[in-house]
Design a protein around this motif. Structure first.
Motif, PDB file in Angstrom:
ATOM      1  N   SER A 251      12.618  -8.594   6.601  1.00  0.00           N
ATOM      2  CA  SER A 251      12.244  -7.839   7.795  1.00  0.00           C
ATOM      3  C   SER A 251      11.289  -8.647   8.665  1.00  0.00           C
ATOM      4  O   SER A 251      10.727  -9.661   8.245  1.00  0.00           O
ATOM      5  CB  SER A 251      11.584  -6.513   7.399  1.00  0.00           C
ATOM      6  N   HIS A 252      11.098  -8.148   9.884  1.00  0.00           N
ATOM      7  CA  HIS A 252      10.120  -8.751  10.787  1.00  0.00           C
ATOM      8  C   HIS A 252       8.704  -8.231  10.506  1.00  0.00           C
ATOM      9  O   HIS A 252       7.747  -8.745  11.098  1.00  0.00           O
ATOM     10  CB  HIS A 252      10.481  -8.443  12.244  1.00  0.00           C
ATOM     11  N   HIS A 253       8.583  -7.236   9.658  1.00  0.00           N
ATOM     12  CA  HIS A 253       7.282  -6.642   9.412  1.00  0.00           C
ATOM     13  C   HIS A 253       6.361  -7.633   8.700  1.00  0.00           C
ATOM     14  O   HIS A 253       6.786  -8.383   7.816  1.00  0.00           O
ATOM     15  CB  HIS A 253       7.414  -5.373   8.579  1.00  0.00           C
ATOM     16  N   ALA A 254       5.110  -7.607   9.099  1.00  0.00           N
ATOM     17  CA  ALA A 254       4.130  -8.496   8.483  1.00  0.00           C
ATOM     18  C   ALA A 254       3.821  -8.031   7.062  1.00  0.00           C
ATOM     19  O   ALA A 254       3.653  -6.838   6.808  1.00  0.00           O
ATOM     20  CB  ALA A 254       2.848  -8.527   9.314  1.00  0.00           C
ATOM     21  N   VAL A 255       3.777  -8.978   6.136  1.00  0.00           N
ATOM     22  CA  VAL A 255       3.373  -8.708   4.758  1.00  0.00           C
ATOM     23  C   VAL A 255       2.383  -9.788   4.364  1.00  0.00           C
ATOM     24  O   VAL A 255       2.336 -10.862   4.971  1.00  0.00           O
ATOM     25  CB  VAL A 255       4.581  -8.717   3.796  1.00  0.00           C
ATOM     26  N   PRO A 256       1.550  -9.551   3.350  1.00  0.00           N
ATOM     27  CA  PRO A 256       0.643 -10.616   2.891  1.00  0.00           C
ATOM     28  C   PRO A 256       1.417 -11.876   2.529  1.00  0.00           C
ATOM     29  O   PRO A 256       2.530 -11.805   1.992  1.00  0.00           O
ATOM     30  CB  PRO A 256      -0.023  -9.987   1.661  1.00  0.00           C
ATOM     31  N   GLN A 257       0.828 -13.039   2.827  1.00  0.00           N
ATOM     32  CA  GLN A 257       1.524 -14.292   2.570  1.00  0.00           C
ATOM     33  C   GLN A 257       1.873 -14.441   1.094  1.00  0.00           C
ATOM     34  O   GLN A 257       2.920 -15.003   0.746  1.00  0.00           O
ATOM     35  CB  GLN A 257       0.677 -15.482   3.034  1.00  0.00           C
ATOM     36  N   ALA A 258       1.030 -13.934   0.212  1.00  0.00           N
ATOM     37  CA  ALA A 258       1.340 -14.015  -1.219  1.00  0.00           C
ATOM     38  C   ALA A 258       2.627 -13.276  -1.544  1.00  0.00           C
ATOM     39  O   ALA A 258       3.425 -13.729  -2.374  1.00  0.00           O
ATOM     40  CB  ALA A 258       0.182 -13.454  -2.041  1.00  0.00           C
ATOM     41  N   ASP A 259       2.852 -12.138  -0.889  1.00  0.00           N
ATOM     42  CA  ASP A 259       4.094 -11.398  -1.102  1.00  0.00           C
ATOM     43  C   ASP A 259       5.285 -12.171  -0.537  1.00  0.00           C
ATOM     44  O   ASP A 259       6.374 -12.173  -1.126  1.00  0.00           O
ATOM     45  CB  ASP A 259       4.008 -10.024  -0.454  1.00  0.00           C
ATOM     46  N   ARG A 260       5.077 -12.811   0.626  1.00  0.00           N
ATOM     47  CA  ARG A 260       6.156 -13.608   1.207  1.00  0.00           C
ATOM     48  C   ARG A 260       6.472 -14.791   0.298  1.00  0.00           C
ATOM     49  O   ARG A 260       7.640 -15.157   0.111  1.00  0.00           O
ATOM     50  CB  ARG A 260       5.755 -14.095   2.600  1.00  0.00           C
ATOM     51  N   ASN A 261       5.448 -15.401  -0.289  1.00  0.00           N
ATOM     52  CA  ASN A 261       5.679 -16.501  -1.218  1.00  0.00           C
ATOM     53  C   ASN A 261       6.541 -16.053  -2.395  1.00  0.00           C
ATOM     54  O   ASN A 261       7.462 -16.755  -2.819  1.00  0.00           O
ATOM     55  CB  ASN A 261       4.354 -17.056  -1.742  1.00  0.00           C
ATOM     56  N   ALA A 262       6.236 -14.869  -2.931  1.00  0.00           N
ATOM     57  CA  ALA A 262       6.999 -14.348  -4.064  1.00  0.00           C
ATOM     58  C   ALA A 262       8.433 -14.058  -3.666  1.00  0.00           C
ATOM     59  O   ALA A 262       9.369 -14.289  -4.450  1.00  0.00           O
ATOM     60  CB  ALA A 262       6.321 -13.097  -4.613  1.00  0.00           C
ATOM     61  N   GLU A 263       8.626 -13.556  -2.459  1.00  0.00           N
ATOM     62  CA  GLU A 263       9.972 -13.274  -1.964  1.00  0.00           C
ATOM     63  C   GLU A 263      10.791 -14.554  -1.884  1.00  0.00           C
ATOM     64  O   GLU A 263      11.935 -14.623  -2.375  1.00  0.00           O
ATOM     65  CB  GLU A 263       9.877 -12.606  -0.597  1.00  0.00           C
ATOM     66  N   VAL A 264      10.224 -15.588  -1.261  1.00  0.00           N
ATOM     67  CA  VAL A 264      10.938 -16.858  -1.115  1.00  0.00           C
ATOM     68  C   VAL A 264      11.164 -17.502  -2.478  1.00  0.00           C
ATOM     69  O   VAL A 264      12.218 -18.089  -2.743  1.00  0.00           O
ATOM     70  CB  VAL A 264      10.164 -17.800  -0.166  1.00  0.00           C
ATOM     71  N   ASP A 265      10.195 -17.384  -3.367  1.00  0.00           N
ATOM     72  CA  ASP A 265      10.345 -17.936  -4.712  1.00  0.00           C
ATOM     73  C   ASP A 265      11.518 -17.281  -5.434  1.00  0.00           C
ATOM     74  O   ASP A 265      12.301 -17.938  -6.124  1.00  0.00           O
ATOM     75  CB  ASP A 265       9.050 -17.734  -5.493  1.00  0.00           C
TER      76      ASP A 265
END
Length: 327
Positions: free
Chosen positions: A233-247
């Motif tokens: 999504s375009h919604h902002a999330v904490p970078q740590a959560d984005r890191n986990a998503e990409v991982d």
């Protein structure tokens, strides 16, 4: 006022044009504002239409060689239907909306390599002339920047970025080309994959992320490419959560197990696997000679990207017409 180009196709003594774009970088799906400035020539004329063309320099892979071409990504009509008097000056302000899939040319002020431009066309008395050509800087959407930052924090480094002519099957792609951002894996993944290519396909309701991995040959297997599609999504999330998503995406793409200890509850990927998704004459080309990213990751490596300094040089040789343009 300095006008960049006299419109030769409209005859000696015809009007001249200069287009001034907003100084700040635009973003995909966002507004682009500016002003088209006209100066009358040796006689009064009726300006029938003023068009702005969003053009891009793309790579086209043929049977024997790879070449560059210019394609039109979008056309905007911003004015027309007025009389321009001899030697008179006239300004036409405009605001247009860029396509959501507009390629990204820079990240945090550092060029990535792809070249976009805005070409101005003027139609007078049935004649159409290409006038001003201006470089266009496009920064990433927040979600795109966060995904790239996640790659960097996971140890991946930037290698290069280019634009390929063609379509990625099974996606919502609308433009005639797509952007590939090539990144190299950290040492812990180098045994499994040579590089990965990331393509963003943005839309109002979210972001498609296509990841193609060039897998190394194993003891009992040959090297091959794998392609996965994910959505976020375009919604902002904490970078740590984005890191986990990409991982989590990378675990699926590369097939690694337990490379990172963090849990992966944030993956939103479709997980659809389909080899050879990328189609068209631009499939699979790799840009040679672009400096590899530094160990600090994607964002820190942008300084090493190869830069095209002059927009006119980048589009040199395409004054007679661009592929993909509708008459």
């Amino acid at each position: 006022m300095v006008f960049k180009k006299l419109l030769g196709a409209l005859g000696v003594g015809g009007p001249s044009v200069d287009t001034v774009l907003q100084p700040a970088p635009a973003v995909p799906g966002g507004p682009l504002s500016g002003e088209v400035r006209l100066r009358g020539g040796g006689a009064d004329v009726t300006v029938e239409r003023i068009s702005l063309l969003l053009v891009a320099r793309v790579e086209v892979e043929g049977h024997d060689e790879e070449r560059d071409s210019t394609v039109v990504l979008e056309r905007f009509t911003v004015g027309g239907g007025f009389r321009l008097a001899q030697d008179a000056e006239h300004a036409v302000p405009f605001t247009v909306t860029l396509p959501w899939e507009t390629p990204v040319t820079q990240l945090r002020g550092q060029p990535l390599g792809p070249v976009l431009g805005i070409r101005t066309e003027l139609e007078v008395a049935g004649a159409r002339d290409k006038g001003d050509l201006d470089a266009l800087a496009v920064g990433p959407l927040p979600a795109q920047e966060a995904v790239l930052e996640a790659f960097g924090q996971l140890g991946y480094g930037f290698r290069s970025a280019d634009l390929e002519l063609g379509h990625i099957r099974g996606t919502g792609q609308r433009l005639p080309c797509y952007q590939e951002i090539e990144i190299v894996p950290p040492a812990g993944e180098a045994h499994a994959v040579n590089e990965i290519e990331v393509t963003f396909l943005a839309a109002p309701d979210g972001l498609e992320v296509v990841i193609e991995a060039d897998k190394r040959a194993g003891l009992f297997s040959e090297g091959h490419d794998t392609v996965h599609r994910f959505t976020t999504s375009h919604h902002a999330v904490p970078q740590a959560d984005r890191n986990a998503e990409v991982d989590a995406w990378l675990q699926q793409v590369i097939g690694a197990h337990a490379t990172h200890a963090a849990p992966y509850p944030y993956a939103q990927g479709s997980g659809h696997h389909d080899d050879h998704l990328r189609s068209g004459p631009g499939t699979g080309a790799v840009v040679a000679g672009v400096a590899a990213g530094a160990a600090v990751g994607v964002v820190g490596a942008m300084v090493a990207a190869e830069v095209i300094d002059e927009i006119g040089d980048a589009f040199e040789g395409d004054d007679d017409g661009e592929s993909g343009e509708e008459e």
